[in-house]
Scaffold this motif. Structure first.
Motif, PDB file in Angstrom:
ATOM      1  N   LEU A 193       0.977  -1.173  -0.061  1.00  0.00           N
ATOM      2  CA  LEU A 193       0.037   0.065   0.136  1.00  0.00           C
ATOM      3  C   LEU A 193       0.783   1.448  -0.147  1.00  0.00           C
ATOM      4  CD1 LEU A 193      -2.664  -1.191   2.711  1.00  0.00           C
ATOM      5  CD2 LEU A 193      -2.889  -1.104   0.298  1.00  0.00           C
ATOM      6  N   GLU A 194       0.025   2.352  -0.247  1.00  0.00           N
ATOM      7  CA  GLU A 194       1.006   3.854  -0.080  1.00  0.00           C
ATOM      8  C   GLU A 194       1.062   4.115   1.195  1.00  0.00           C
ATOM      9  OE1 GLU A 194      -1.503   5.918  -2.929  1.00  0.00           O
ATOM     10  OE2 GLU A 194       0.335   5.824  -4.191  1.00  0.00           O
ATOM     11  N   LEU A 253       9.191  -6.908  -0.509  1.00  0.00           N
ATOM     12  CA  LEU A 253       9.401  -7.424  -1.885  1.00  0.00           C
ATOM     13  C   LEU A 253       8.442  -6.828  -3.109  1.00  0.00           C
ATOM     14  CD1 LEU A 253      10.642 -10.525  -0.449  1.00  0.00           C
ATOM     15  CD2 LEU A 253      11.833  -9.781  -2.331  1.00  0.00           C
ATOM     16  N   CYS A 254       7.514  -5.968  -2.679  1.00  0.00           N
ATOM     17  CA  CYS A 254       6.355  -5.708  -3.601  1.00  0.00           C
ATOM     18  C   CYS A 254       6.977  -4.581  -4.543  1.00  0.00           C
ATOM     19  CB  CYS A 254       5.165  -5.240  -2.976  1.00  0.00           C
ATOM     20  SG  CYS A 254       4.006  -6.559  -2.215  1.00  0.00           S
ATOM     21  N   HIS A 255       6.295  -4.379  -5.716  1.00  0.00           N
ATOM     22  CA  HIS A 255       6.818  -3.237  -6.689  1.00  0.00           C
ATOM     23  C   HIS A 255       5.551  -2.560  -7.110  1.00  0.00           C
ATOM     24  CE1 HIS A 255      10.349  -6.013  -7.362  1.00  0.00           C
ATOM     25  NE2 HIS A 255      10.860  -4.784  -7.066  1.00  0.00           N
ATOM     26  N   ASP A 305       6.234 -11.271  -9.833  1.00  0.00           N
ATOM     27  CA  ASP A 305       5.733 -10.023  -9.782  1.00  0.00           C
ATOM     28  C   ASP A 305       4.599 -10.053 -10.770  1.00  0.00           C
ATOM     29  OD1 ASP A 305       7.042  -8.261  -7.951  1.00  0.00           O
ATOM     30  OD2 ASP A 305       8.679  -8.114  -9.618  1.00  0.00           O
ATOM     31  N   VAL A 306       3.316  -9.777 -10.430  1.00  0.00           N
ATOM     32  CA  VAL A 306       2.213 -10.085 -11.060  1.00  0.00           C
ATOM     33  C   VAL A 306       1.736  -8.547 -11.553  1.00  0.00           C
ATOM     34  CG1 VAL A 306      -0.004 -10.852 -11.166  1.00  0.00           C
ATOM     35  CG2 VAL A 306       2.006 -11.890  -9.919  1.00  0.00           C
ATOM     36  N   PRO A 307       1.553  -8.096 -12.917  1.00  0.00           N
ATOM     37  CA  PRO A 307       1.281  -6.794 -13.176  1.00  0.00           C
ATOM     38  C   PRO A 307      -0.435  -6.752 -12.781  1.00  0.00           C
ATOM     39  CG  PRO A 307       2.279  -7.735 -14.986  1.00  0.00           C
ATOM     40  CD  PRO A 307       2.414  -8.784 -13.797  1.00  0.00           C
ATOM     41  N   LEU A 308      -0.779  -5.581 -12.196  1.00  0.00           N
ATOM     42  CA  LEU A 308      -2.049  -5.361 -11.644  1.00  0.00           C
ATOM     43  C   LEU A 308      -2.407  -3.797 -12.056  1.00  0.00           C
ATOM     44  CD1 LEU A 308      -2.307  -6.482  -7.786  1.00  0.00           C
ATOM     45  CD2 LEU A 308      -3.054  -7.754 -10.051  1.00  0.00           C
ATOM     46  N   ALA A 357       1.841  -0.468  -4.500  1.00  0.00           N
ATOM     47  CA  ALA A 357       2.987   0.415  -4.360  1.00  0.00           C
ATOM     48  C   ALA A 357       4.232  -0.360  -4.064  1.00  0.00           C
ATOM     49  CB  ALA A 357       2.789   1.323  -2.845  1.00  0.00           C
ATOM     50  N   ASP A 358       5.330   0.275  -3.894  1.00  0.00           N
ATOM     51  CA  ASP A 358       6.652  -0.198  -3.835  1.00  0.00           C
ATOM     52  C   ASP A 358       6.971  -0.492  -2.319  1.00  0.00           C
ATOM     53  OD1 ASP A 358       7.993  -0.053  -6.268  1.00  0.00           O
ATOM     54  OD2 ASP A 358       8.532   1.989  -6.002  1.00  0.00           O
TER      55      ASP A 358
END
Ligand code: GLA
Length: 380
Positions: A48-49, A177-179, A195-198, A373-374
């Protein structure tokens, strides 16, 4: 005052110098894959942000000085006294330094000043966000070369051993680890990630995160009890973990009681749903994900029995007001739901849930629209 400015000014008051850096780590929502992580299964969260932010620097005495800017509280302890047994917010910071020292990393006296806008106790990983922000700060400050997944595992150990919550790897892995723009598919046995594009907005969707304001807690019984039942079931079935159950019907026939059968059915079917979600998302078929969220919620409600009336009402109301899919997210017994909606609908759905809550006398919920978010990093 801007949160980073507030952090720096608090740091200056405590340490009489500027911090050497500012680090952050986010909270998360889990799109799907609930209570699968400690069964060696699969999860698909996104960051999340909302973040925990830590300003940090070395000290010249022998102290660890921790300050929670949002509470205006300070805890000081000698570096030699990091052992477990501490309670409250400081345990999340001290626990990470403790685990690093346990692993033989050179930890030195430091000042750490913390702020966070991840809602507390709402199932959005507010504690992992703190741990992972401290982990990021400590690694840079003390020059520790630790790979991202290993950082997540160490932060998880801090949570398990120091804080005393028997949680899996989901939260810390997501926080580190999220992007941005992506979900993180994680195999909790091999620690392989995808990494799964959303591209939610690109495909005309948005995700509402609504906090039911029903506090939840992991340290206490229910979470550990679910985990223990899964471990007992795996032992009866002769598998290392429920992840290894390939034929659900045969497995269910071998289990002694109905309750255990239901718990196992949730875990095994949730793993299947999470893998199905990965396949669909990889093909760009985001529109096909919401039914999986609905099935996941039903399974948590009926088989794993971790939802509560506020959460169920929020999910039902979201669906009745146009959400395409909705489910509780996180450990359960309260906390947040996510609702998958068409772009521009989240606000309307949030308001409908607020009205439904008001009618039955539940506390007023709060909500926001989630943007993937990153994971953890350095701000300055
Ligand atoms: C909590 C735990 C996680 C995971 C979820 C349920 O968030 O911290 O490890 O088990 O519950 O999926």
């Amino acid at each position: 005052m801007d949160p980073a400015e507030k952090l720096v000014s608090r740091y200056r008051e405590l340490a009489c110098s500027a911090p050497e850096g500012i680090w952050f780590a986010p909270g998360r929502v889990n799109l799907i894959g609930e209570h699968t992580d400690y069964n060696d299964g699969f999860v698909l969260p996104f960051a999340l942000e909302r973040r925990a932010v830590v300003a940090a620097g070395h000290r010249h005495d022998d102290l660890i000085v921790m300050h929670a800017a949002d509470l205006s509280e300070t805890v000081e302890l000698p570096l030699s006294d990091l052992s477990p047994g501490r309670e409250g917010w400081a345990a999340y910071l001290a626990g990470v330094l403790w685990v690093l020292r346990e692993e033989g990393y050179p930890i030195a006296p430091a000042t750490l000043v913390l702020t966070s806008n991840v809602p507390l106790g709402a199932g959005l990983s507010s504690s992992a966000a703190i741990e992972c922000a401290v982990m990021a700060a400590a690694c840079d400050l003390f020059g520790l070369d630790i790979a991202p997944m290993e950082r997540a595992r160490l932060a998880q150990r801090a949570e398990n051993v120091y804080v005393g919550a028997p949680t899996g790897i989901l939260d810390q892995a997501a926080s580190i680890l999220c992007h941005a723009g992506h979900g993180l598919f994680l195999d909790c046995r091999t620690f392989e990630t995808t990494d799964v594009p959303l591209p939610l907005r690109g495909q005309g969707f948005e995700i509402l995160v609504l906090d039911t304001r029903t506090p939840h807690s992991h340290v206490e019984g229910e979470y550990g009890e679910r985990r223990a039942t899964c471990e007992r079931a795996a032992a009866i079935l002769g598998v290392r973990a429920l992840r290894d159950v390939t034929d659900l019907d045969t497995a269910l026939a071998r289990l002694p009681d109905e309750l255990m059968r239901r718990r196992v059915r949730h875990v095994v079917s949730e793993n299947d749903r999470t893998c199905a979600a990965l396949k669909l998302a990889r093909k760009g078929r985001l529109a096909d994900l919401p039914p999986l969220l609905n099935e996941s919620h039903a399974s948590m409600r009926d088989d794993y029995e971790i939802t509560v009336p506020t959460v169920d009402l929020a999910v039902e109301t979201a669906l009745a007001h146009g959400a395409l899919g909705a489910r509780m997210t996180g450990g359960g017994f309260g906390g947040c739901i996510i609702a998958w909606c068409f772009s521009g609908q989240a606000e309307h759905i949030g308001s409908a849930i607020r009205e439904a809550f008001e009618k039955v006398g539940f506390q007023e919920p709060s909500w926001f629209t989630a943007v993937p978010a990153d994971g953890a990093g350095r701000l300055s």
